[in-house]
Scaffold this motif. Structure first.
Motif, PDB file in Angstrom:
ATOM      1  N   VAL A  53       7.063  -4.630   4.339  1.00  0.00           N
ATOM      2  CA  VAL A  53       6.676  -5.742   3.475  1.00  0.00           C
ATOM      3  C   VAL A  53       6.025  -6.840   4.301  1.00  0.00           C
ATOM      4  O   VAL A  53       6.527  -7.201   5.368  1.00  0.00           O
ATOM      5  CB  VAL A  53       7.911  -6.317   2.737  1.00  0.00           C
ATOM      6  CG1 VAL A  53       7.516  -7.496   1.859  1.00  0.00           C
ATOM      7  CG2 VAL A  53       8.586  -5.229   1.908  1.00  0.00           C
ATOM      8  N   LEU A  54       4.906  -7.359   3.806  1.00  0.00           N
ATOM      9  CA  LEU A  54       4.251  -8.506   4.434  1.00  0.00           C
ATOM     10  C   LEU A  54       4.609  -9.743   3.617  1.00  0.00           C
ATOM     11  O   LEU A  54       4.163  -9.908   2.492  1.00  0.00           O
ATOM     12  CB  LEU A  54       2.736  -8.307   4.470  1.00  0.00           C
ATOM     13  CG  LEU A  54       1.937  -9.302   5.326  1.00  0.00           C
ATOM     14  CD1 LEU A  54       2.328  -9.180   6.792  1.00  0.00           C
ATOM     15  CD2 LEU A  54       0.440  -9.082   5.157  1.00  0.00           C
ATOM     16  N   GLY A  55       5.446 -10.607   4.214  1.00  0.00           N
ATOM     17  CA  GLY A  55       5.962 -11.750   3.485  1.00  0.00           C
ATOM     18  C   GLY A  55       5.206 -13.031   3.743  1.00  0.00           C
ATOM     19  O   GLY A  55       4.058 -13.021   4.218  1.00  0.00           O
ATOM     20  N   LYS A  56       5.853 -14.155   3.463  1.00  0.00           N
ATOM     21  CA  LYS A  56       5.234 -15.458   3.647  1.00  0.00           C
ATOM     22  C   LYS A  56       4.907 -15.683   5.124  1.00  0.00           C
ATOM     23  O   LYS A  56       5.652 -15.277   6.004  1.00  0.00           O
ATOM     24  CB  LYS A  56       6.172 -16.566   3.155  1.00  0.00           C
ATOM     25  CG  LYS A  56       6.327 -16.598   1.639  1.00  0.00           C
ATOM     26  CD  LYS A  56       7.159 -17.782   1.204  1.00  0.00           C
ATOM     27  CE  LYS A  56       7.227 -17.884  -0.316  1.00  0.00           C
ATOM     28  NZ  LYS A  56       8.030 -19.049  -0.748  1.00  0.00           N
ATOM     29  N   ASP A 103       0.854  -1.188   0.000  1.00  0.00           N
ATOM     30  CA  ASP A 103       0.000   0.000   0.000  1.00  0.00           C
ATOM     31  C   ASP A 103       0.891   1.239   0.000  1.00  0.00           C
ATOM     32  O   ASP A 103       2.075   1.173   0.360  1.00  0.00           O
ATOM     33  CB  ASP A 103      -0.909   0.016   1.221  1.00  0.00           C
ATOM     34  CG  ASP A 103      -1.982  -1.063   1.163  1.00  0.00           C
ATOM     35  OD1 ASP A 103      -2.311  -1.504   0.045  1.00  0.00           O
ATOM     36  OD2 ASP A 103      -2.485  -1.456   2.234  1.00  0.00           O
ATOM     37  N   ALA A 104       0.306   2.370  -0.386  1.00  0.00           N
ATOM     38  CA  ALA A 104       1.089   3.597  -0.493  1.00  0.00           C
ATOM     39  C   ALA A 104       1.748   3.971   0.833  1.00  0.00           C
ATOM     40  O   ALA A 104       2.889   4.447   0.865  1.00  0.00           O
ATOM     41  CB  ALA A 104       0.207   4.739  -0.994  1.00  0.00           C
ATOM     42  N   ASP A 105       1.048   3.729   1.953  1.00  0.00           N
ATOM     43  CA  ASP A 105       1.624   4.130   3.238  1.00  0.00           C
ATOM     44  C   ASP A 105       2.624   3.109   3.783  1.00  0.00           C
ATOM     45  O   ASP A 105       3.161   3.286   4.876  1.00  0.00           O
ATOM     46  CB  ASP A 105       0.532   4.407   4.269  1.00  0.00           C
ATOM     47  CG  ASP A 105      -0.330   3.194   4.575  1.00  0.00           C
ATOM     48  OD1 ASP A 105      -0.061   2.121   4.006  1.00  0.00           O
ATOM     49  OD2 ASP A 105      -1.265   3.322   5.379  1.00  0.00           O
ATOM     50  N   ASP A 106       2.905   2.053   3.027  1.00  0.00           N
ATOM     51  CA  ASP A 106       3.979   1.132   3.409  1.00  0.00           C
ATOM     52  C   ASP A 106       5.345   1.709   3.056  1.00  0.00           C
ATOM     53  O   ASP A 106       6.372   1.206   3.525  1.00  0.00           O
ATOM     54  CB  ASP A 106       3.811  -0.219   2.699  1.00  0.00           C
ATOM     55  CG  ASP A 106       2.650  -1.030   3.255  1.00  0.00           C
ATOM     56  OD1 ASP A 106       2.379  -0.922   4.462  1.00  0.00           O
ATOM     57  OD2 ASP A 106       2.007  -1.761   2.465  1.00  0.00           O
TER      58      ASP A 106
END
Length: 298
Positions: free
Chosen positions: A171-174, A158-161
């Protein structure tokens, strides 16, 4: 046998937080296994035995599947049957002695540093007129190469990330594991330019997505792969394809530049250091090639 399979898939989703793509892969592999067992006479999960599992893998091998696919399917069967034993769906786990072929370790295709430079420079030239999609493509390429994140992680941003001041991205990973990854000035500049034209693509359905498609929705993985494939094909001197090539390239260039293995593991979001160690083999091969080309007694 459908009831325990569906329960296992819910377990992967809700308790293990596996991605939708991982759950679908498990479902495909396990439906193949259960169909094969039924053809061999299994009437329920308790009647599935080791011989049935071995015949299933044998049929898969005869159909021409790769060793890595066979290893993945065997691992899925072992995970499912171990869960079924814990949950009481079977009396004993028949997969404990199920062997699978070792995965073939192919060295990843990577770009040389000059190729990576040309990749983003050529894209930047194409975006010179400020056309939003071209500007987006530069930001996609720069961010993938700068961070080594997976394509699924990229399109989920998302833009706010993005923190432009600190030059980091969340980052949202595995496994829904979150990590913070830094990026450099070129990627920051590309993102600033993208933020400047992003509104030209925004629609009511855009939401907070960082990267948008031409219709204003969140950029999909297939679209992102097309962006990377076009840019790599335009280089003309590499067979590397897909976003994962940029991930391999980022990791290799970090190690070539002196980054330690643990830091690269953290940046890439690898659960195991052994996965990251593959990139050291790439660096050794480059060193060997350089030695062979340069040393008079090579």
């Amino acid at each position: 046998m459908a009831q325990p399979l569906n329960a296992f898939l819910r377990y992967l989703d809700l308790e293990r937080s596996r991605s939708i793509h991982t759950v679908r892969a498990y479902e495909s592999d396990l439906r193949s296994m259960l169909t094969s067992a039924a053809e061999d006479g299994a009437v329920d999960l308790r009647s599935v035995d080791l011989a049935m599992l071995r015949r299933w893998l044998g049929r898969q091998s005869e159909s021409g599947l790769s060793r890595s696919t066979l290893a993945r399917r065997a691992a899925a069967a072992r995970s499912f049957m171990a869960w079924a034993a814990r949950e009481g769906h079977v009396d004993a786990d028949p997969s404990l002695r199920l062997a699978s072929p070792k995965r073939q370790q192919h060295l990843p295709e990577v770009l040389h540093q000059d190729q990576a430079e040309r990749l983003v420079q050529d894209a930047a030239v194409a975006a010179g007129e400020g056309e939003p999609l071209a500007v987006r493509d530069v930001a996609v390429l720069e961010l993938l190469y700068a961070t080594g994140i997976r394509v699924g992680e990229l399109v989920g941003l998302d833009a706010d990330d993005v923190d432009l001041e600190r030059r980091t991205v969340r980052v949202l990973g595995k496994g829904n594991k979150e990590r913070t990854v830094p990026f450099g000035v070129p990627a920051a500049d590309a993102l600033v330019r993208w933020f400047g034209v992003r509104n030209a693509l925004v629609t009511a359905g855009s939401g907070p997505a960082l990267f948008l498609g031409k219709r204003g929705g969140r950029l999909g993985q297939r679209q992102a792969r097309e962006v990377v494939d076009r840019a790599l094909a335009a280089l003309g001197d590499t067979s590397a394809r897909g976003p994962h090539a940029l991930r391999h390239t980022a990791a290799t260039h970090l190690l070539d530049g002196g980054a330690d293995l643990r830091s690269v593991q953290e940046l890439l979001g690898h659960a195991s250091l052994a996965t990251t160690q593959l990139y050291t083999h790439v660096s050794v091969e480059r060193l060997r090639a350089s030695y062979t080309a340069s040393h008079p007694r090579a």
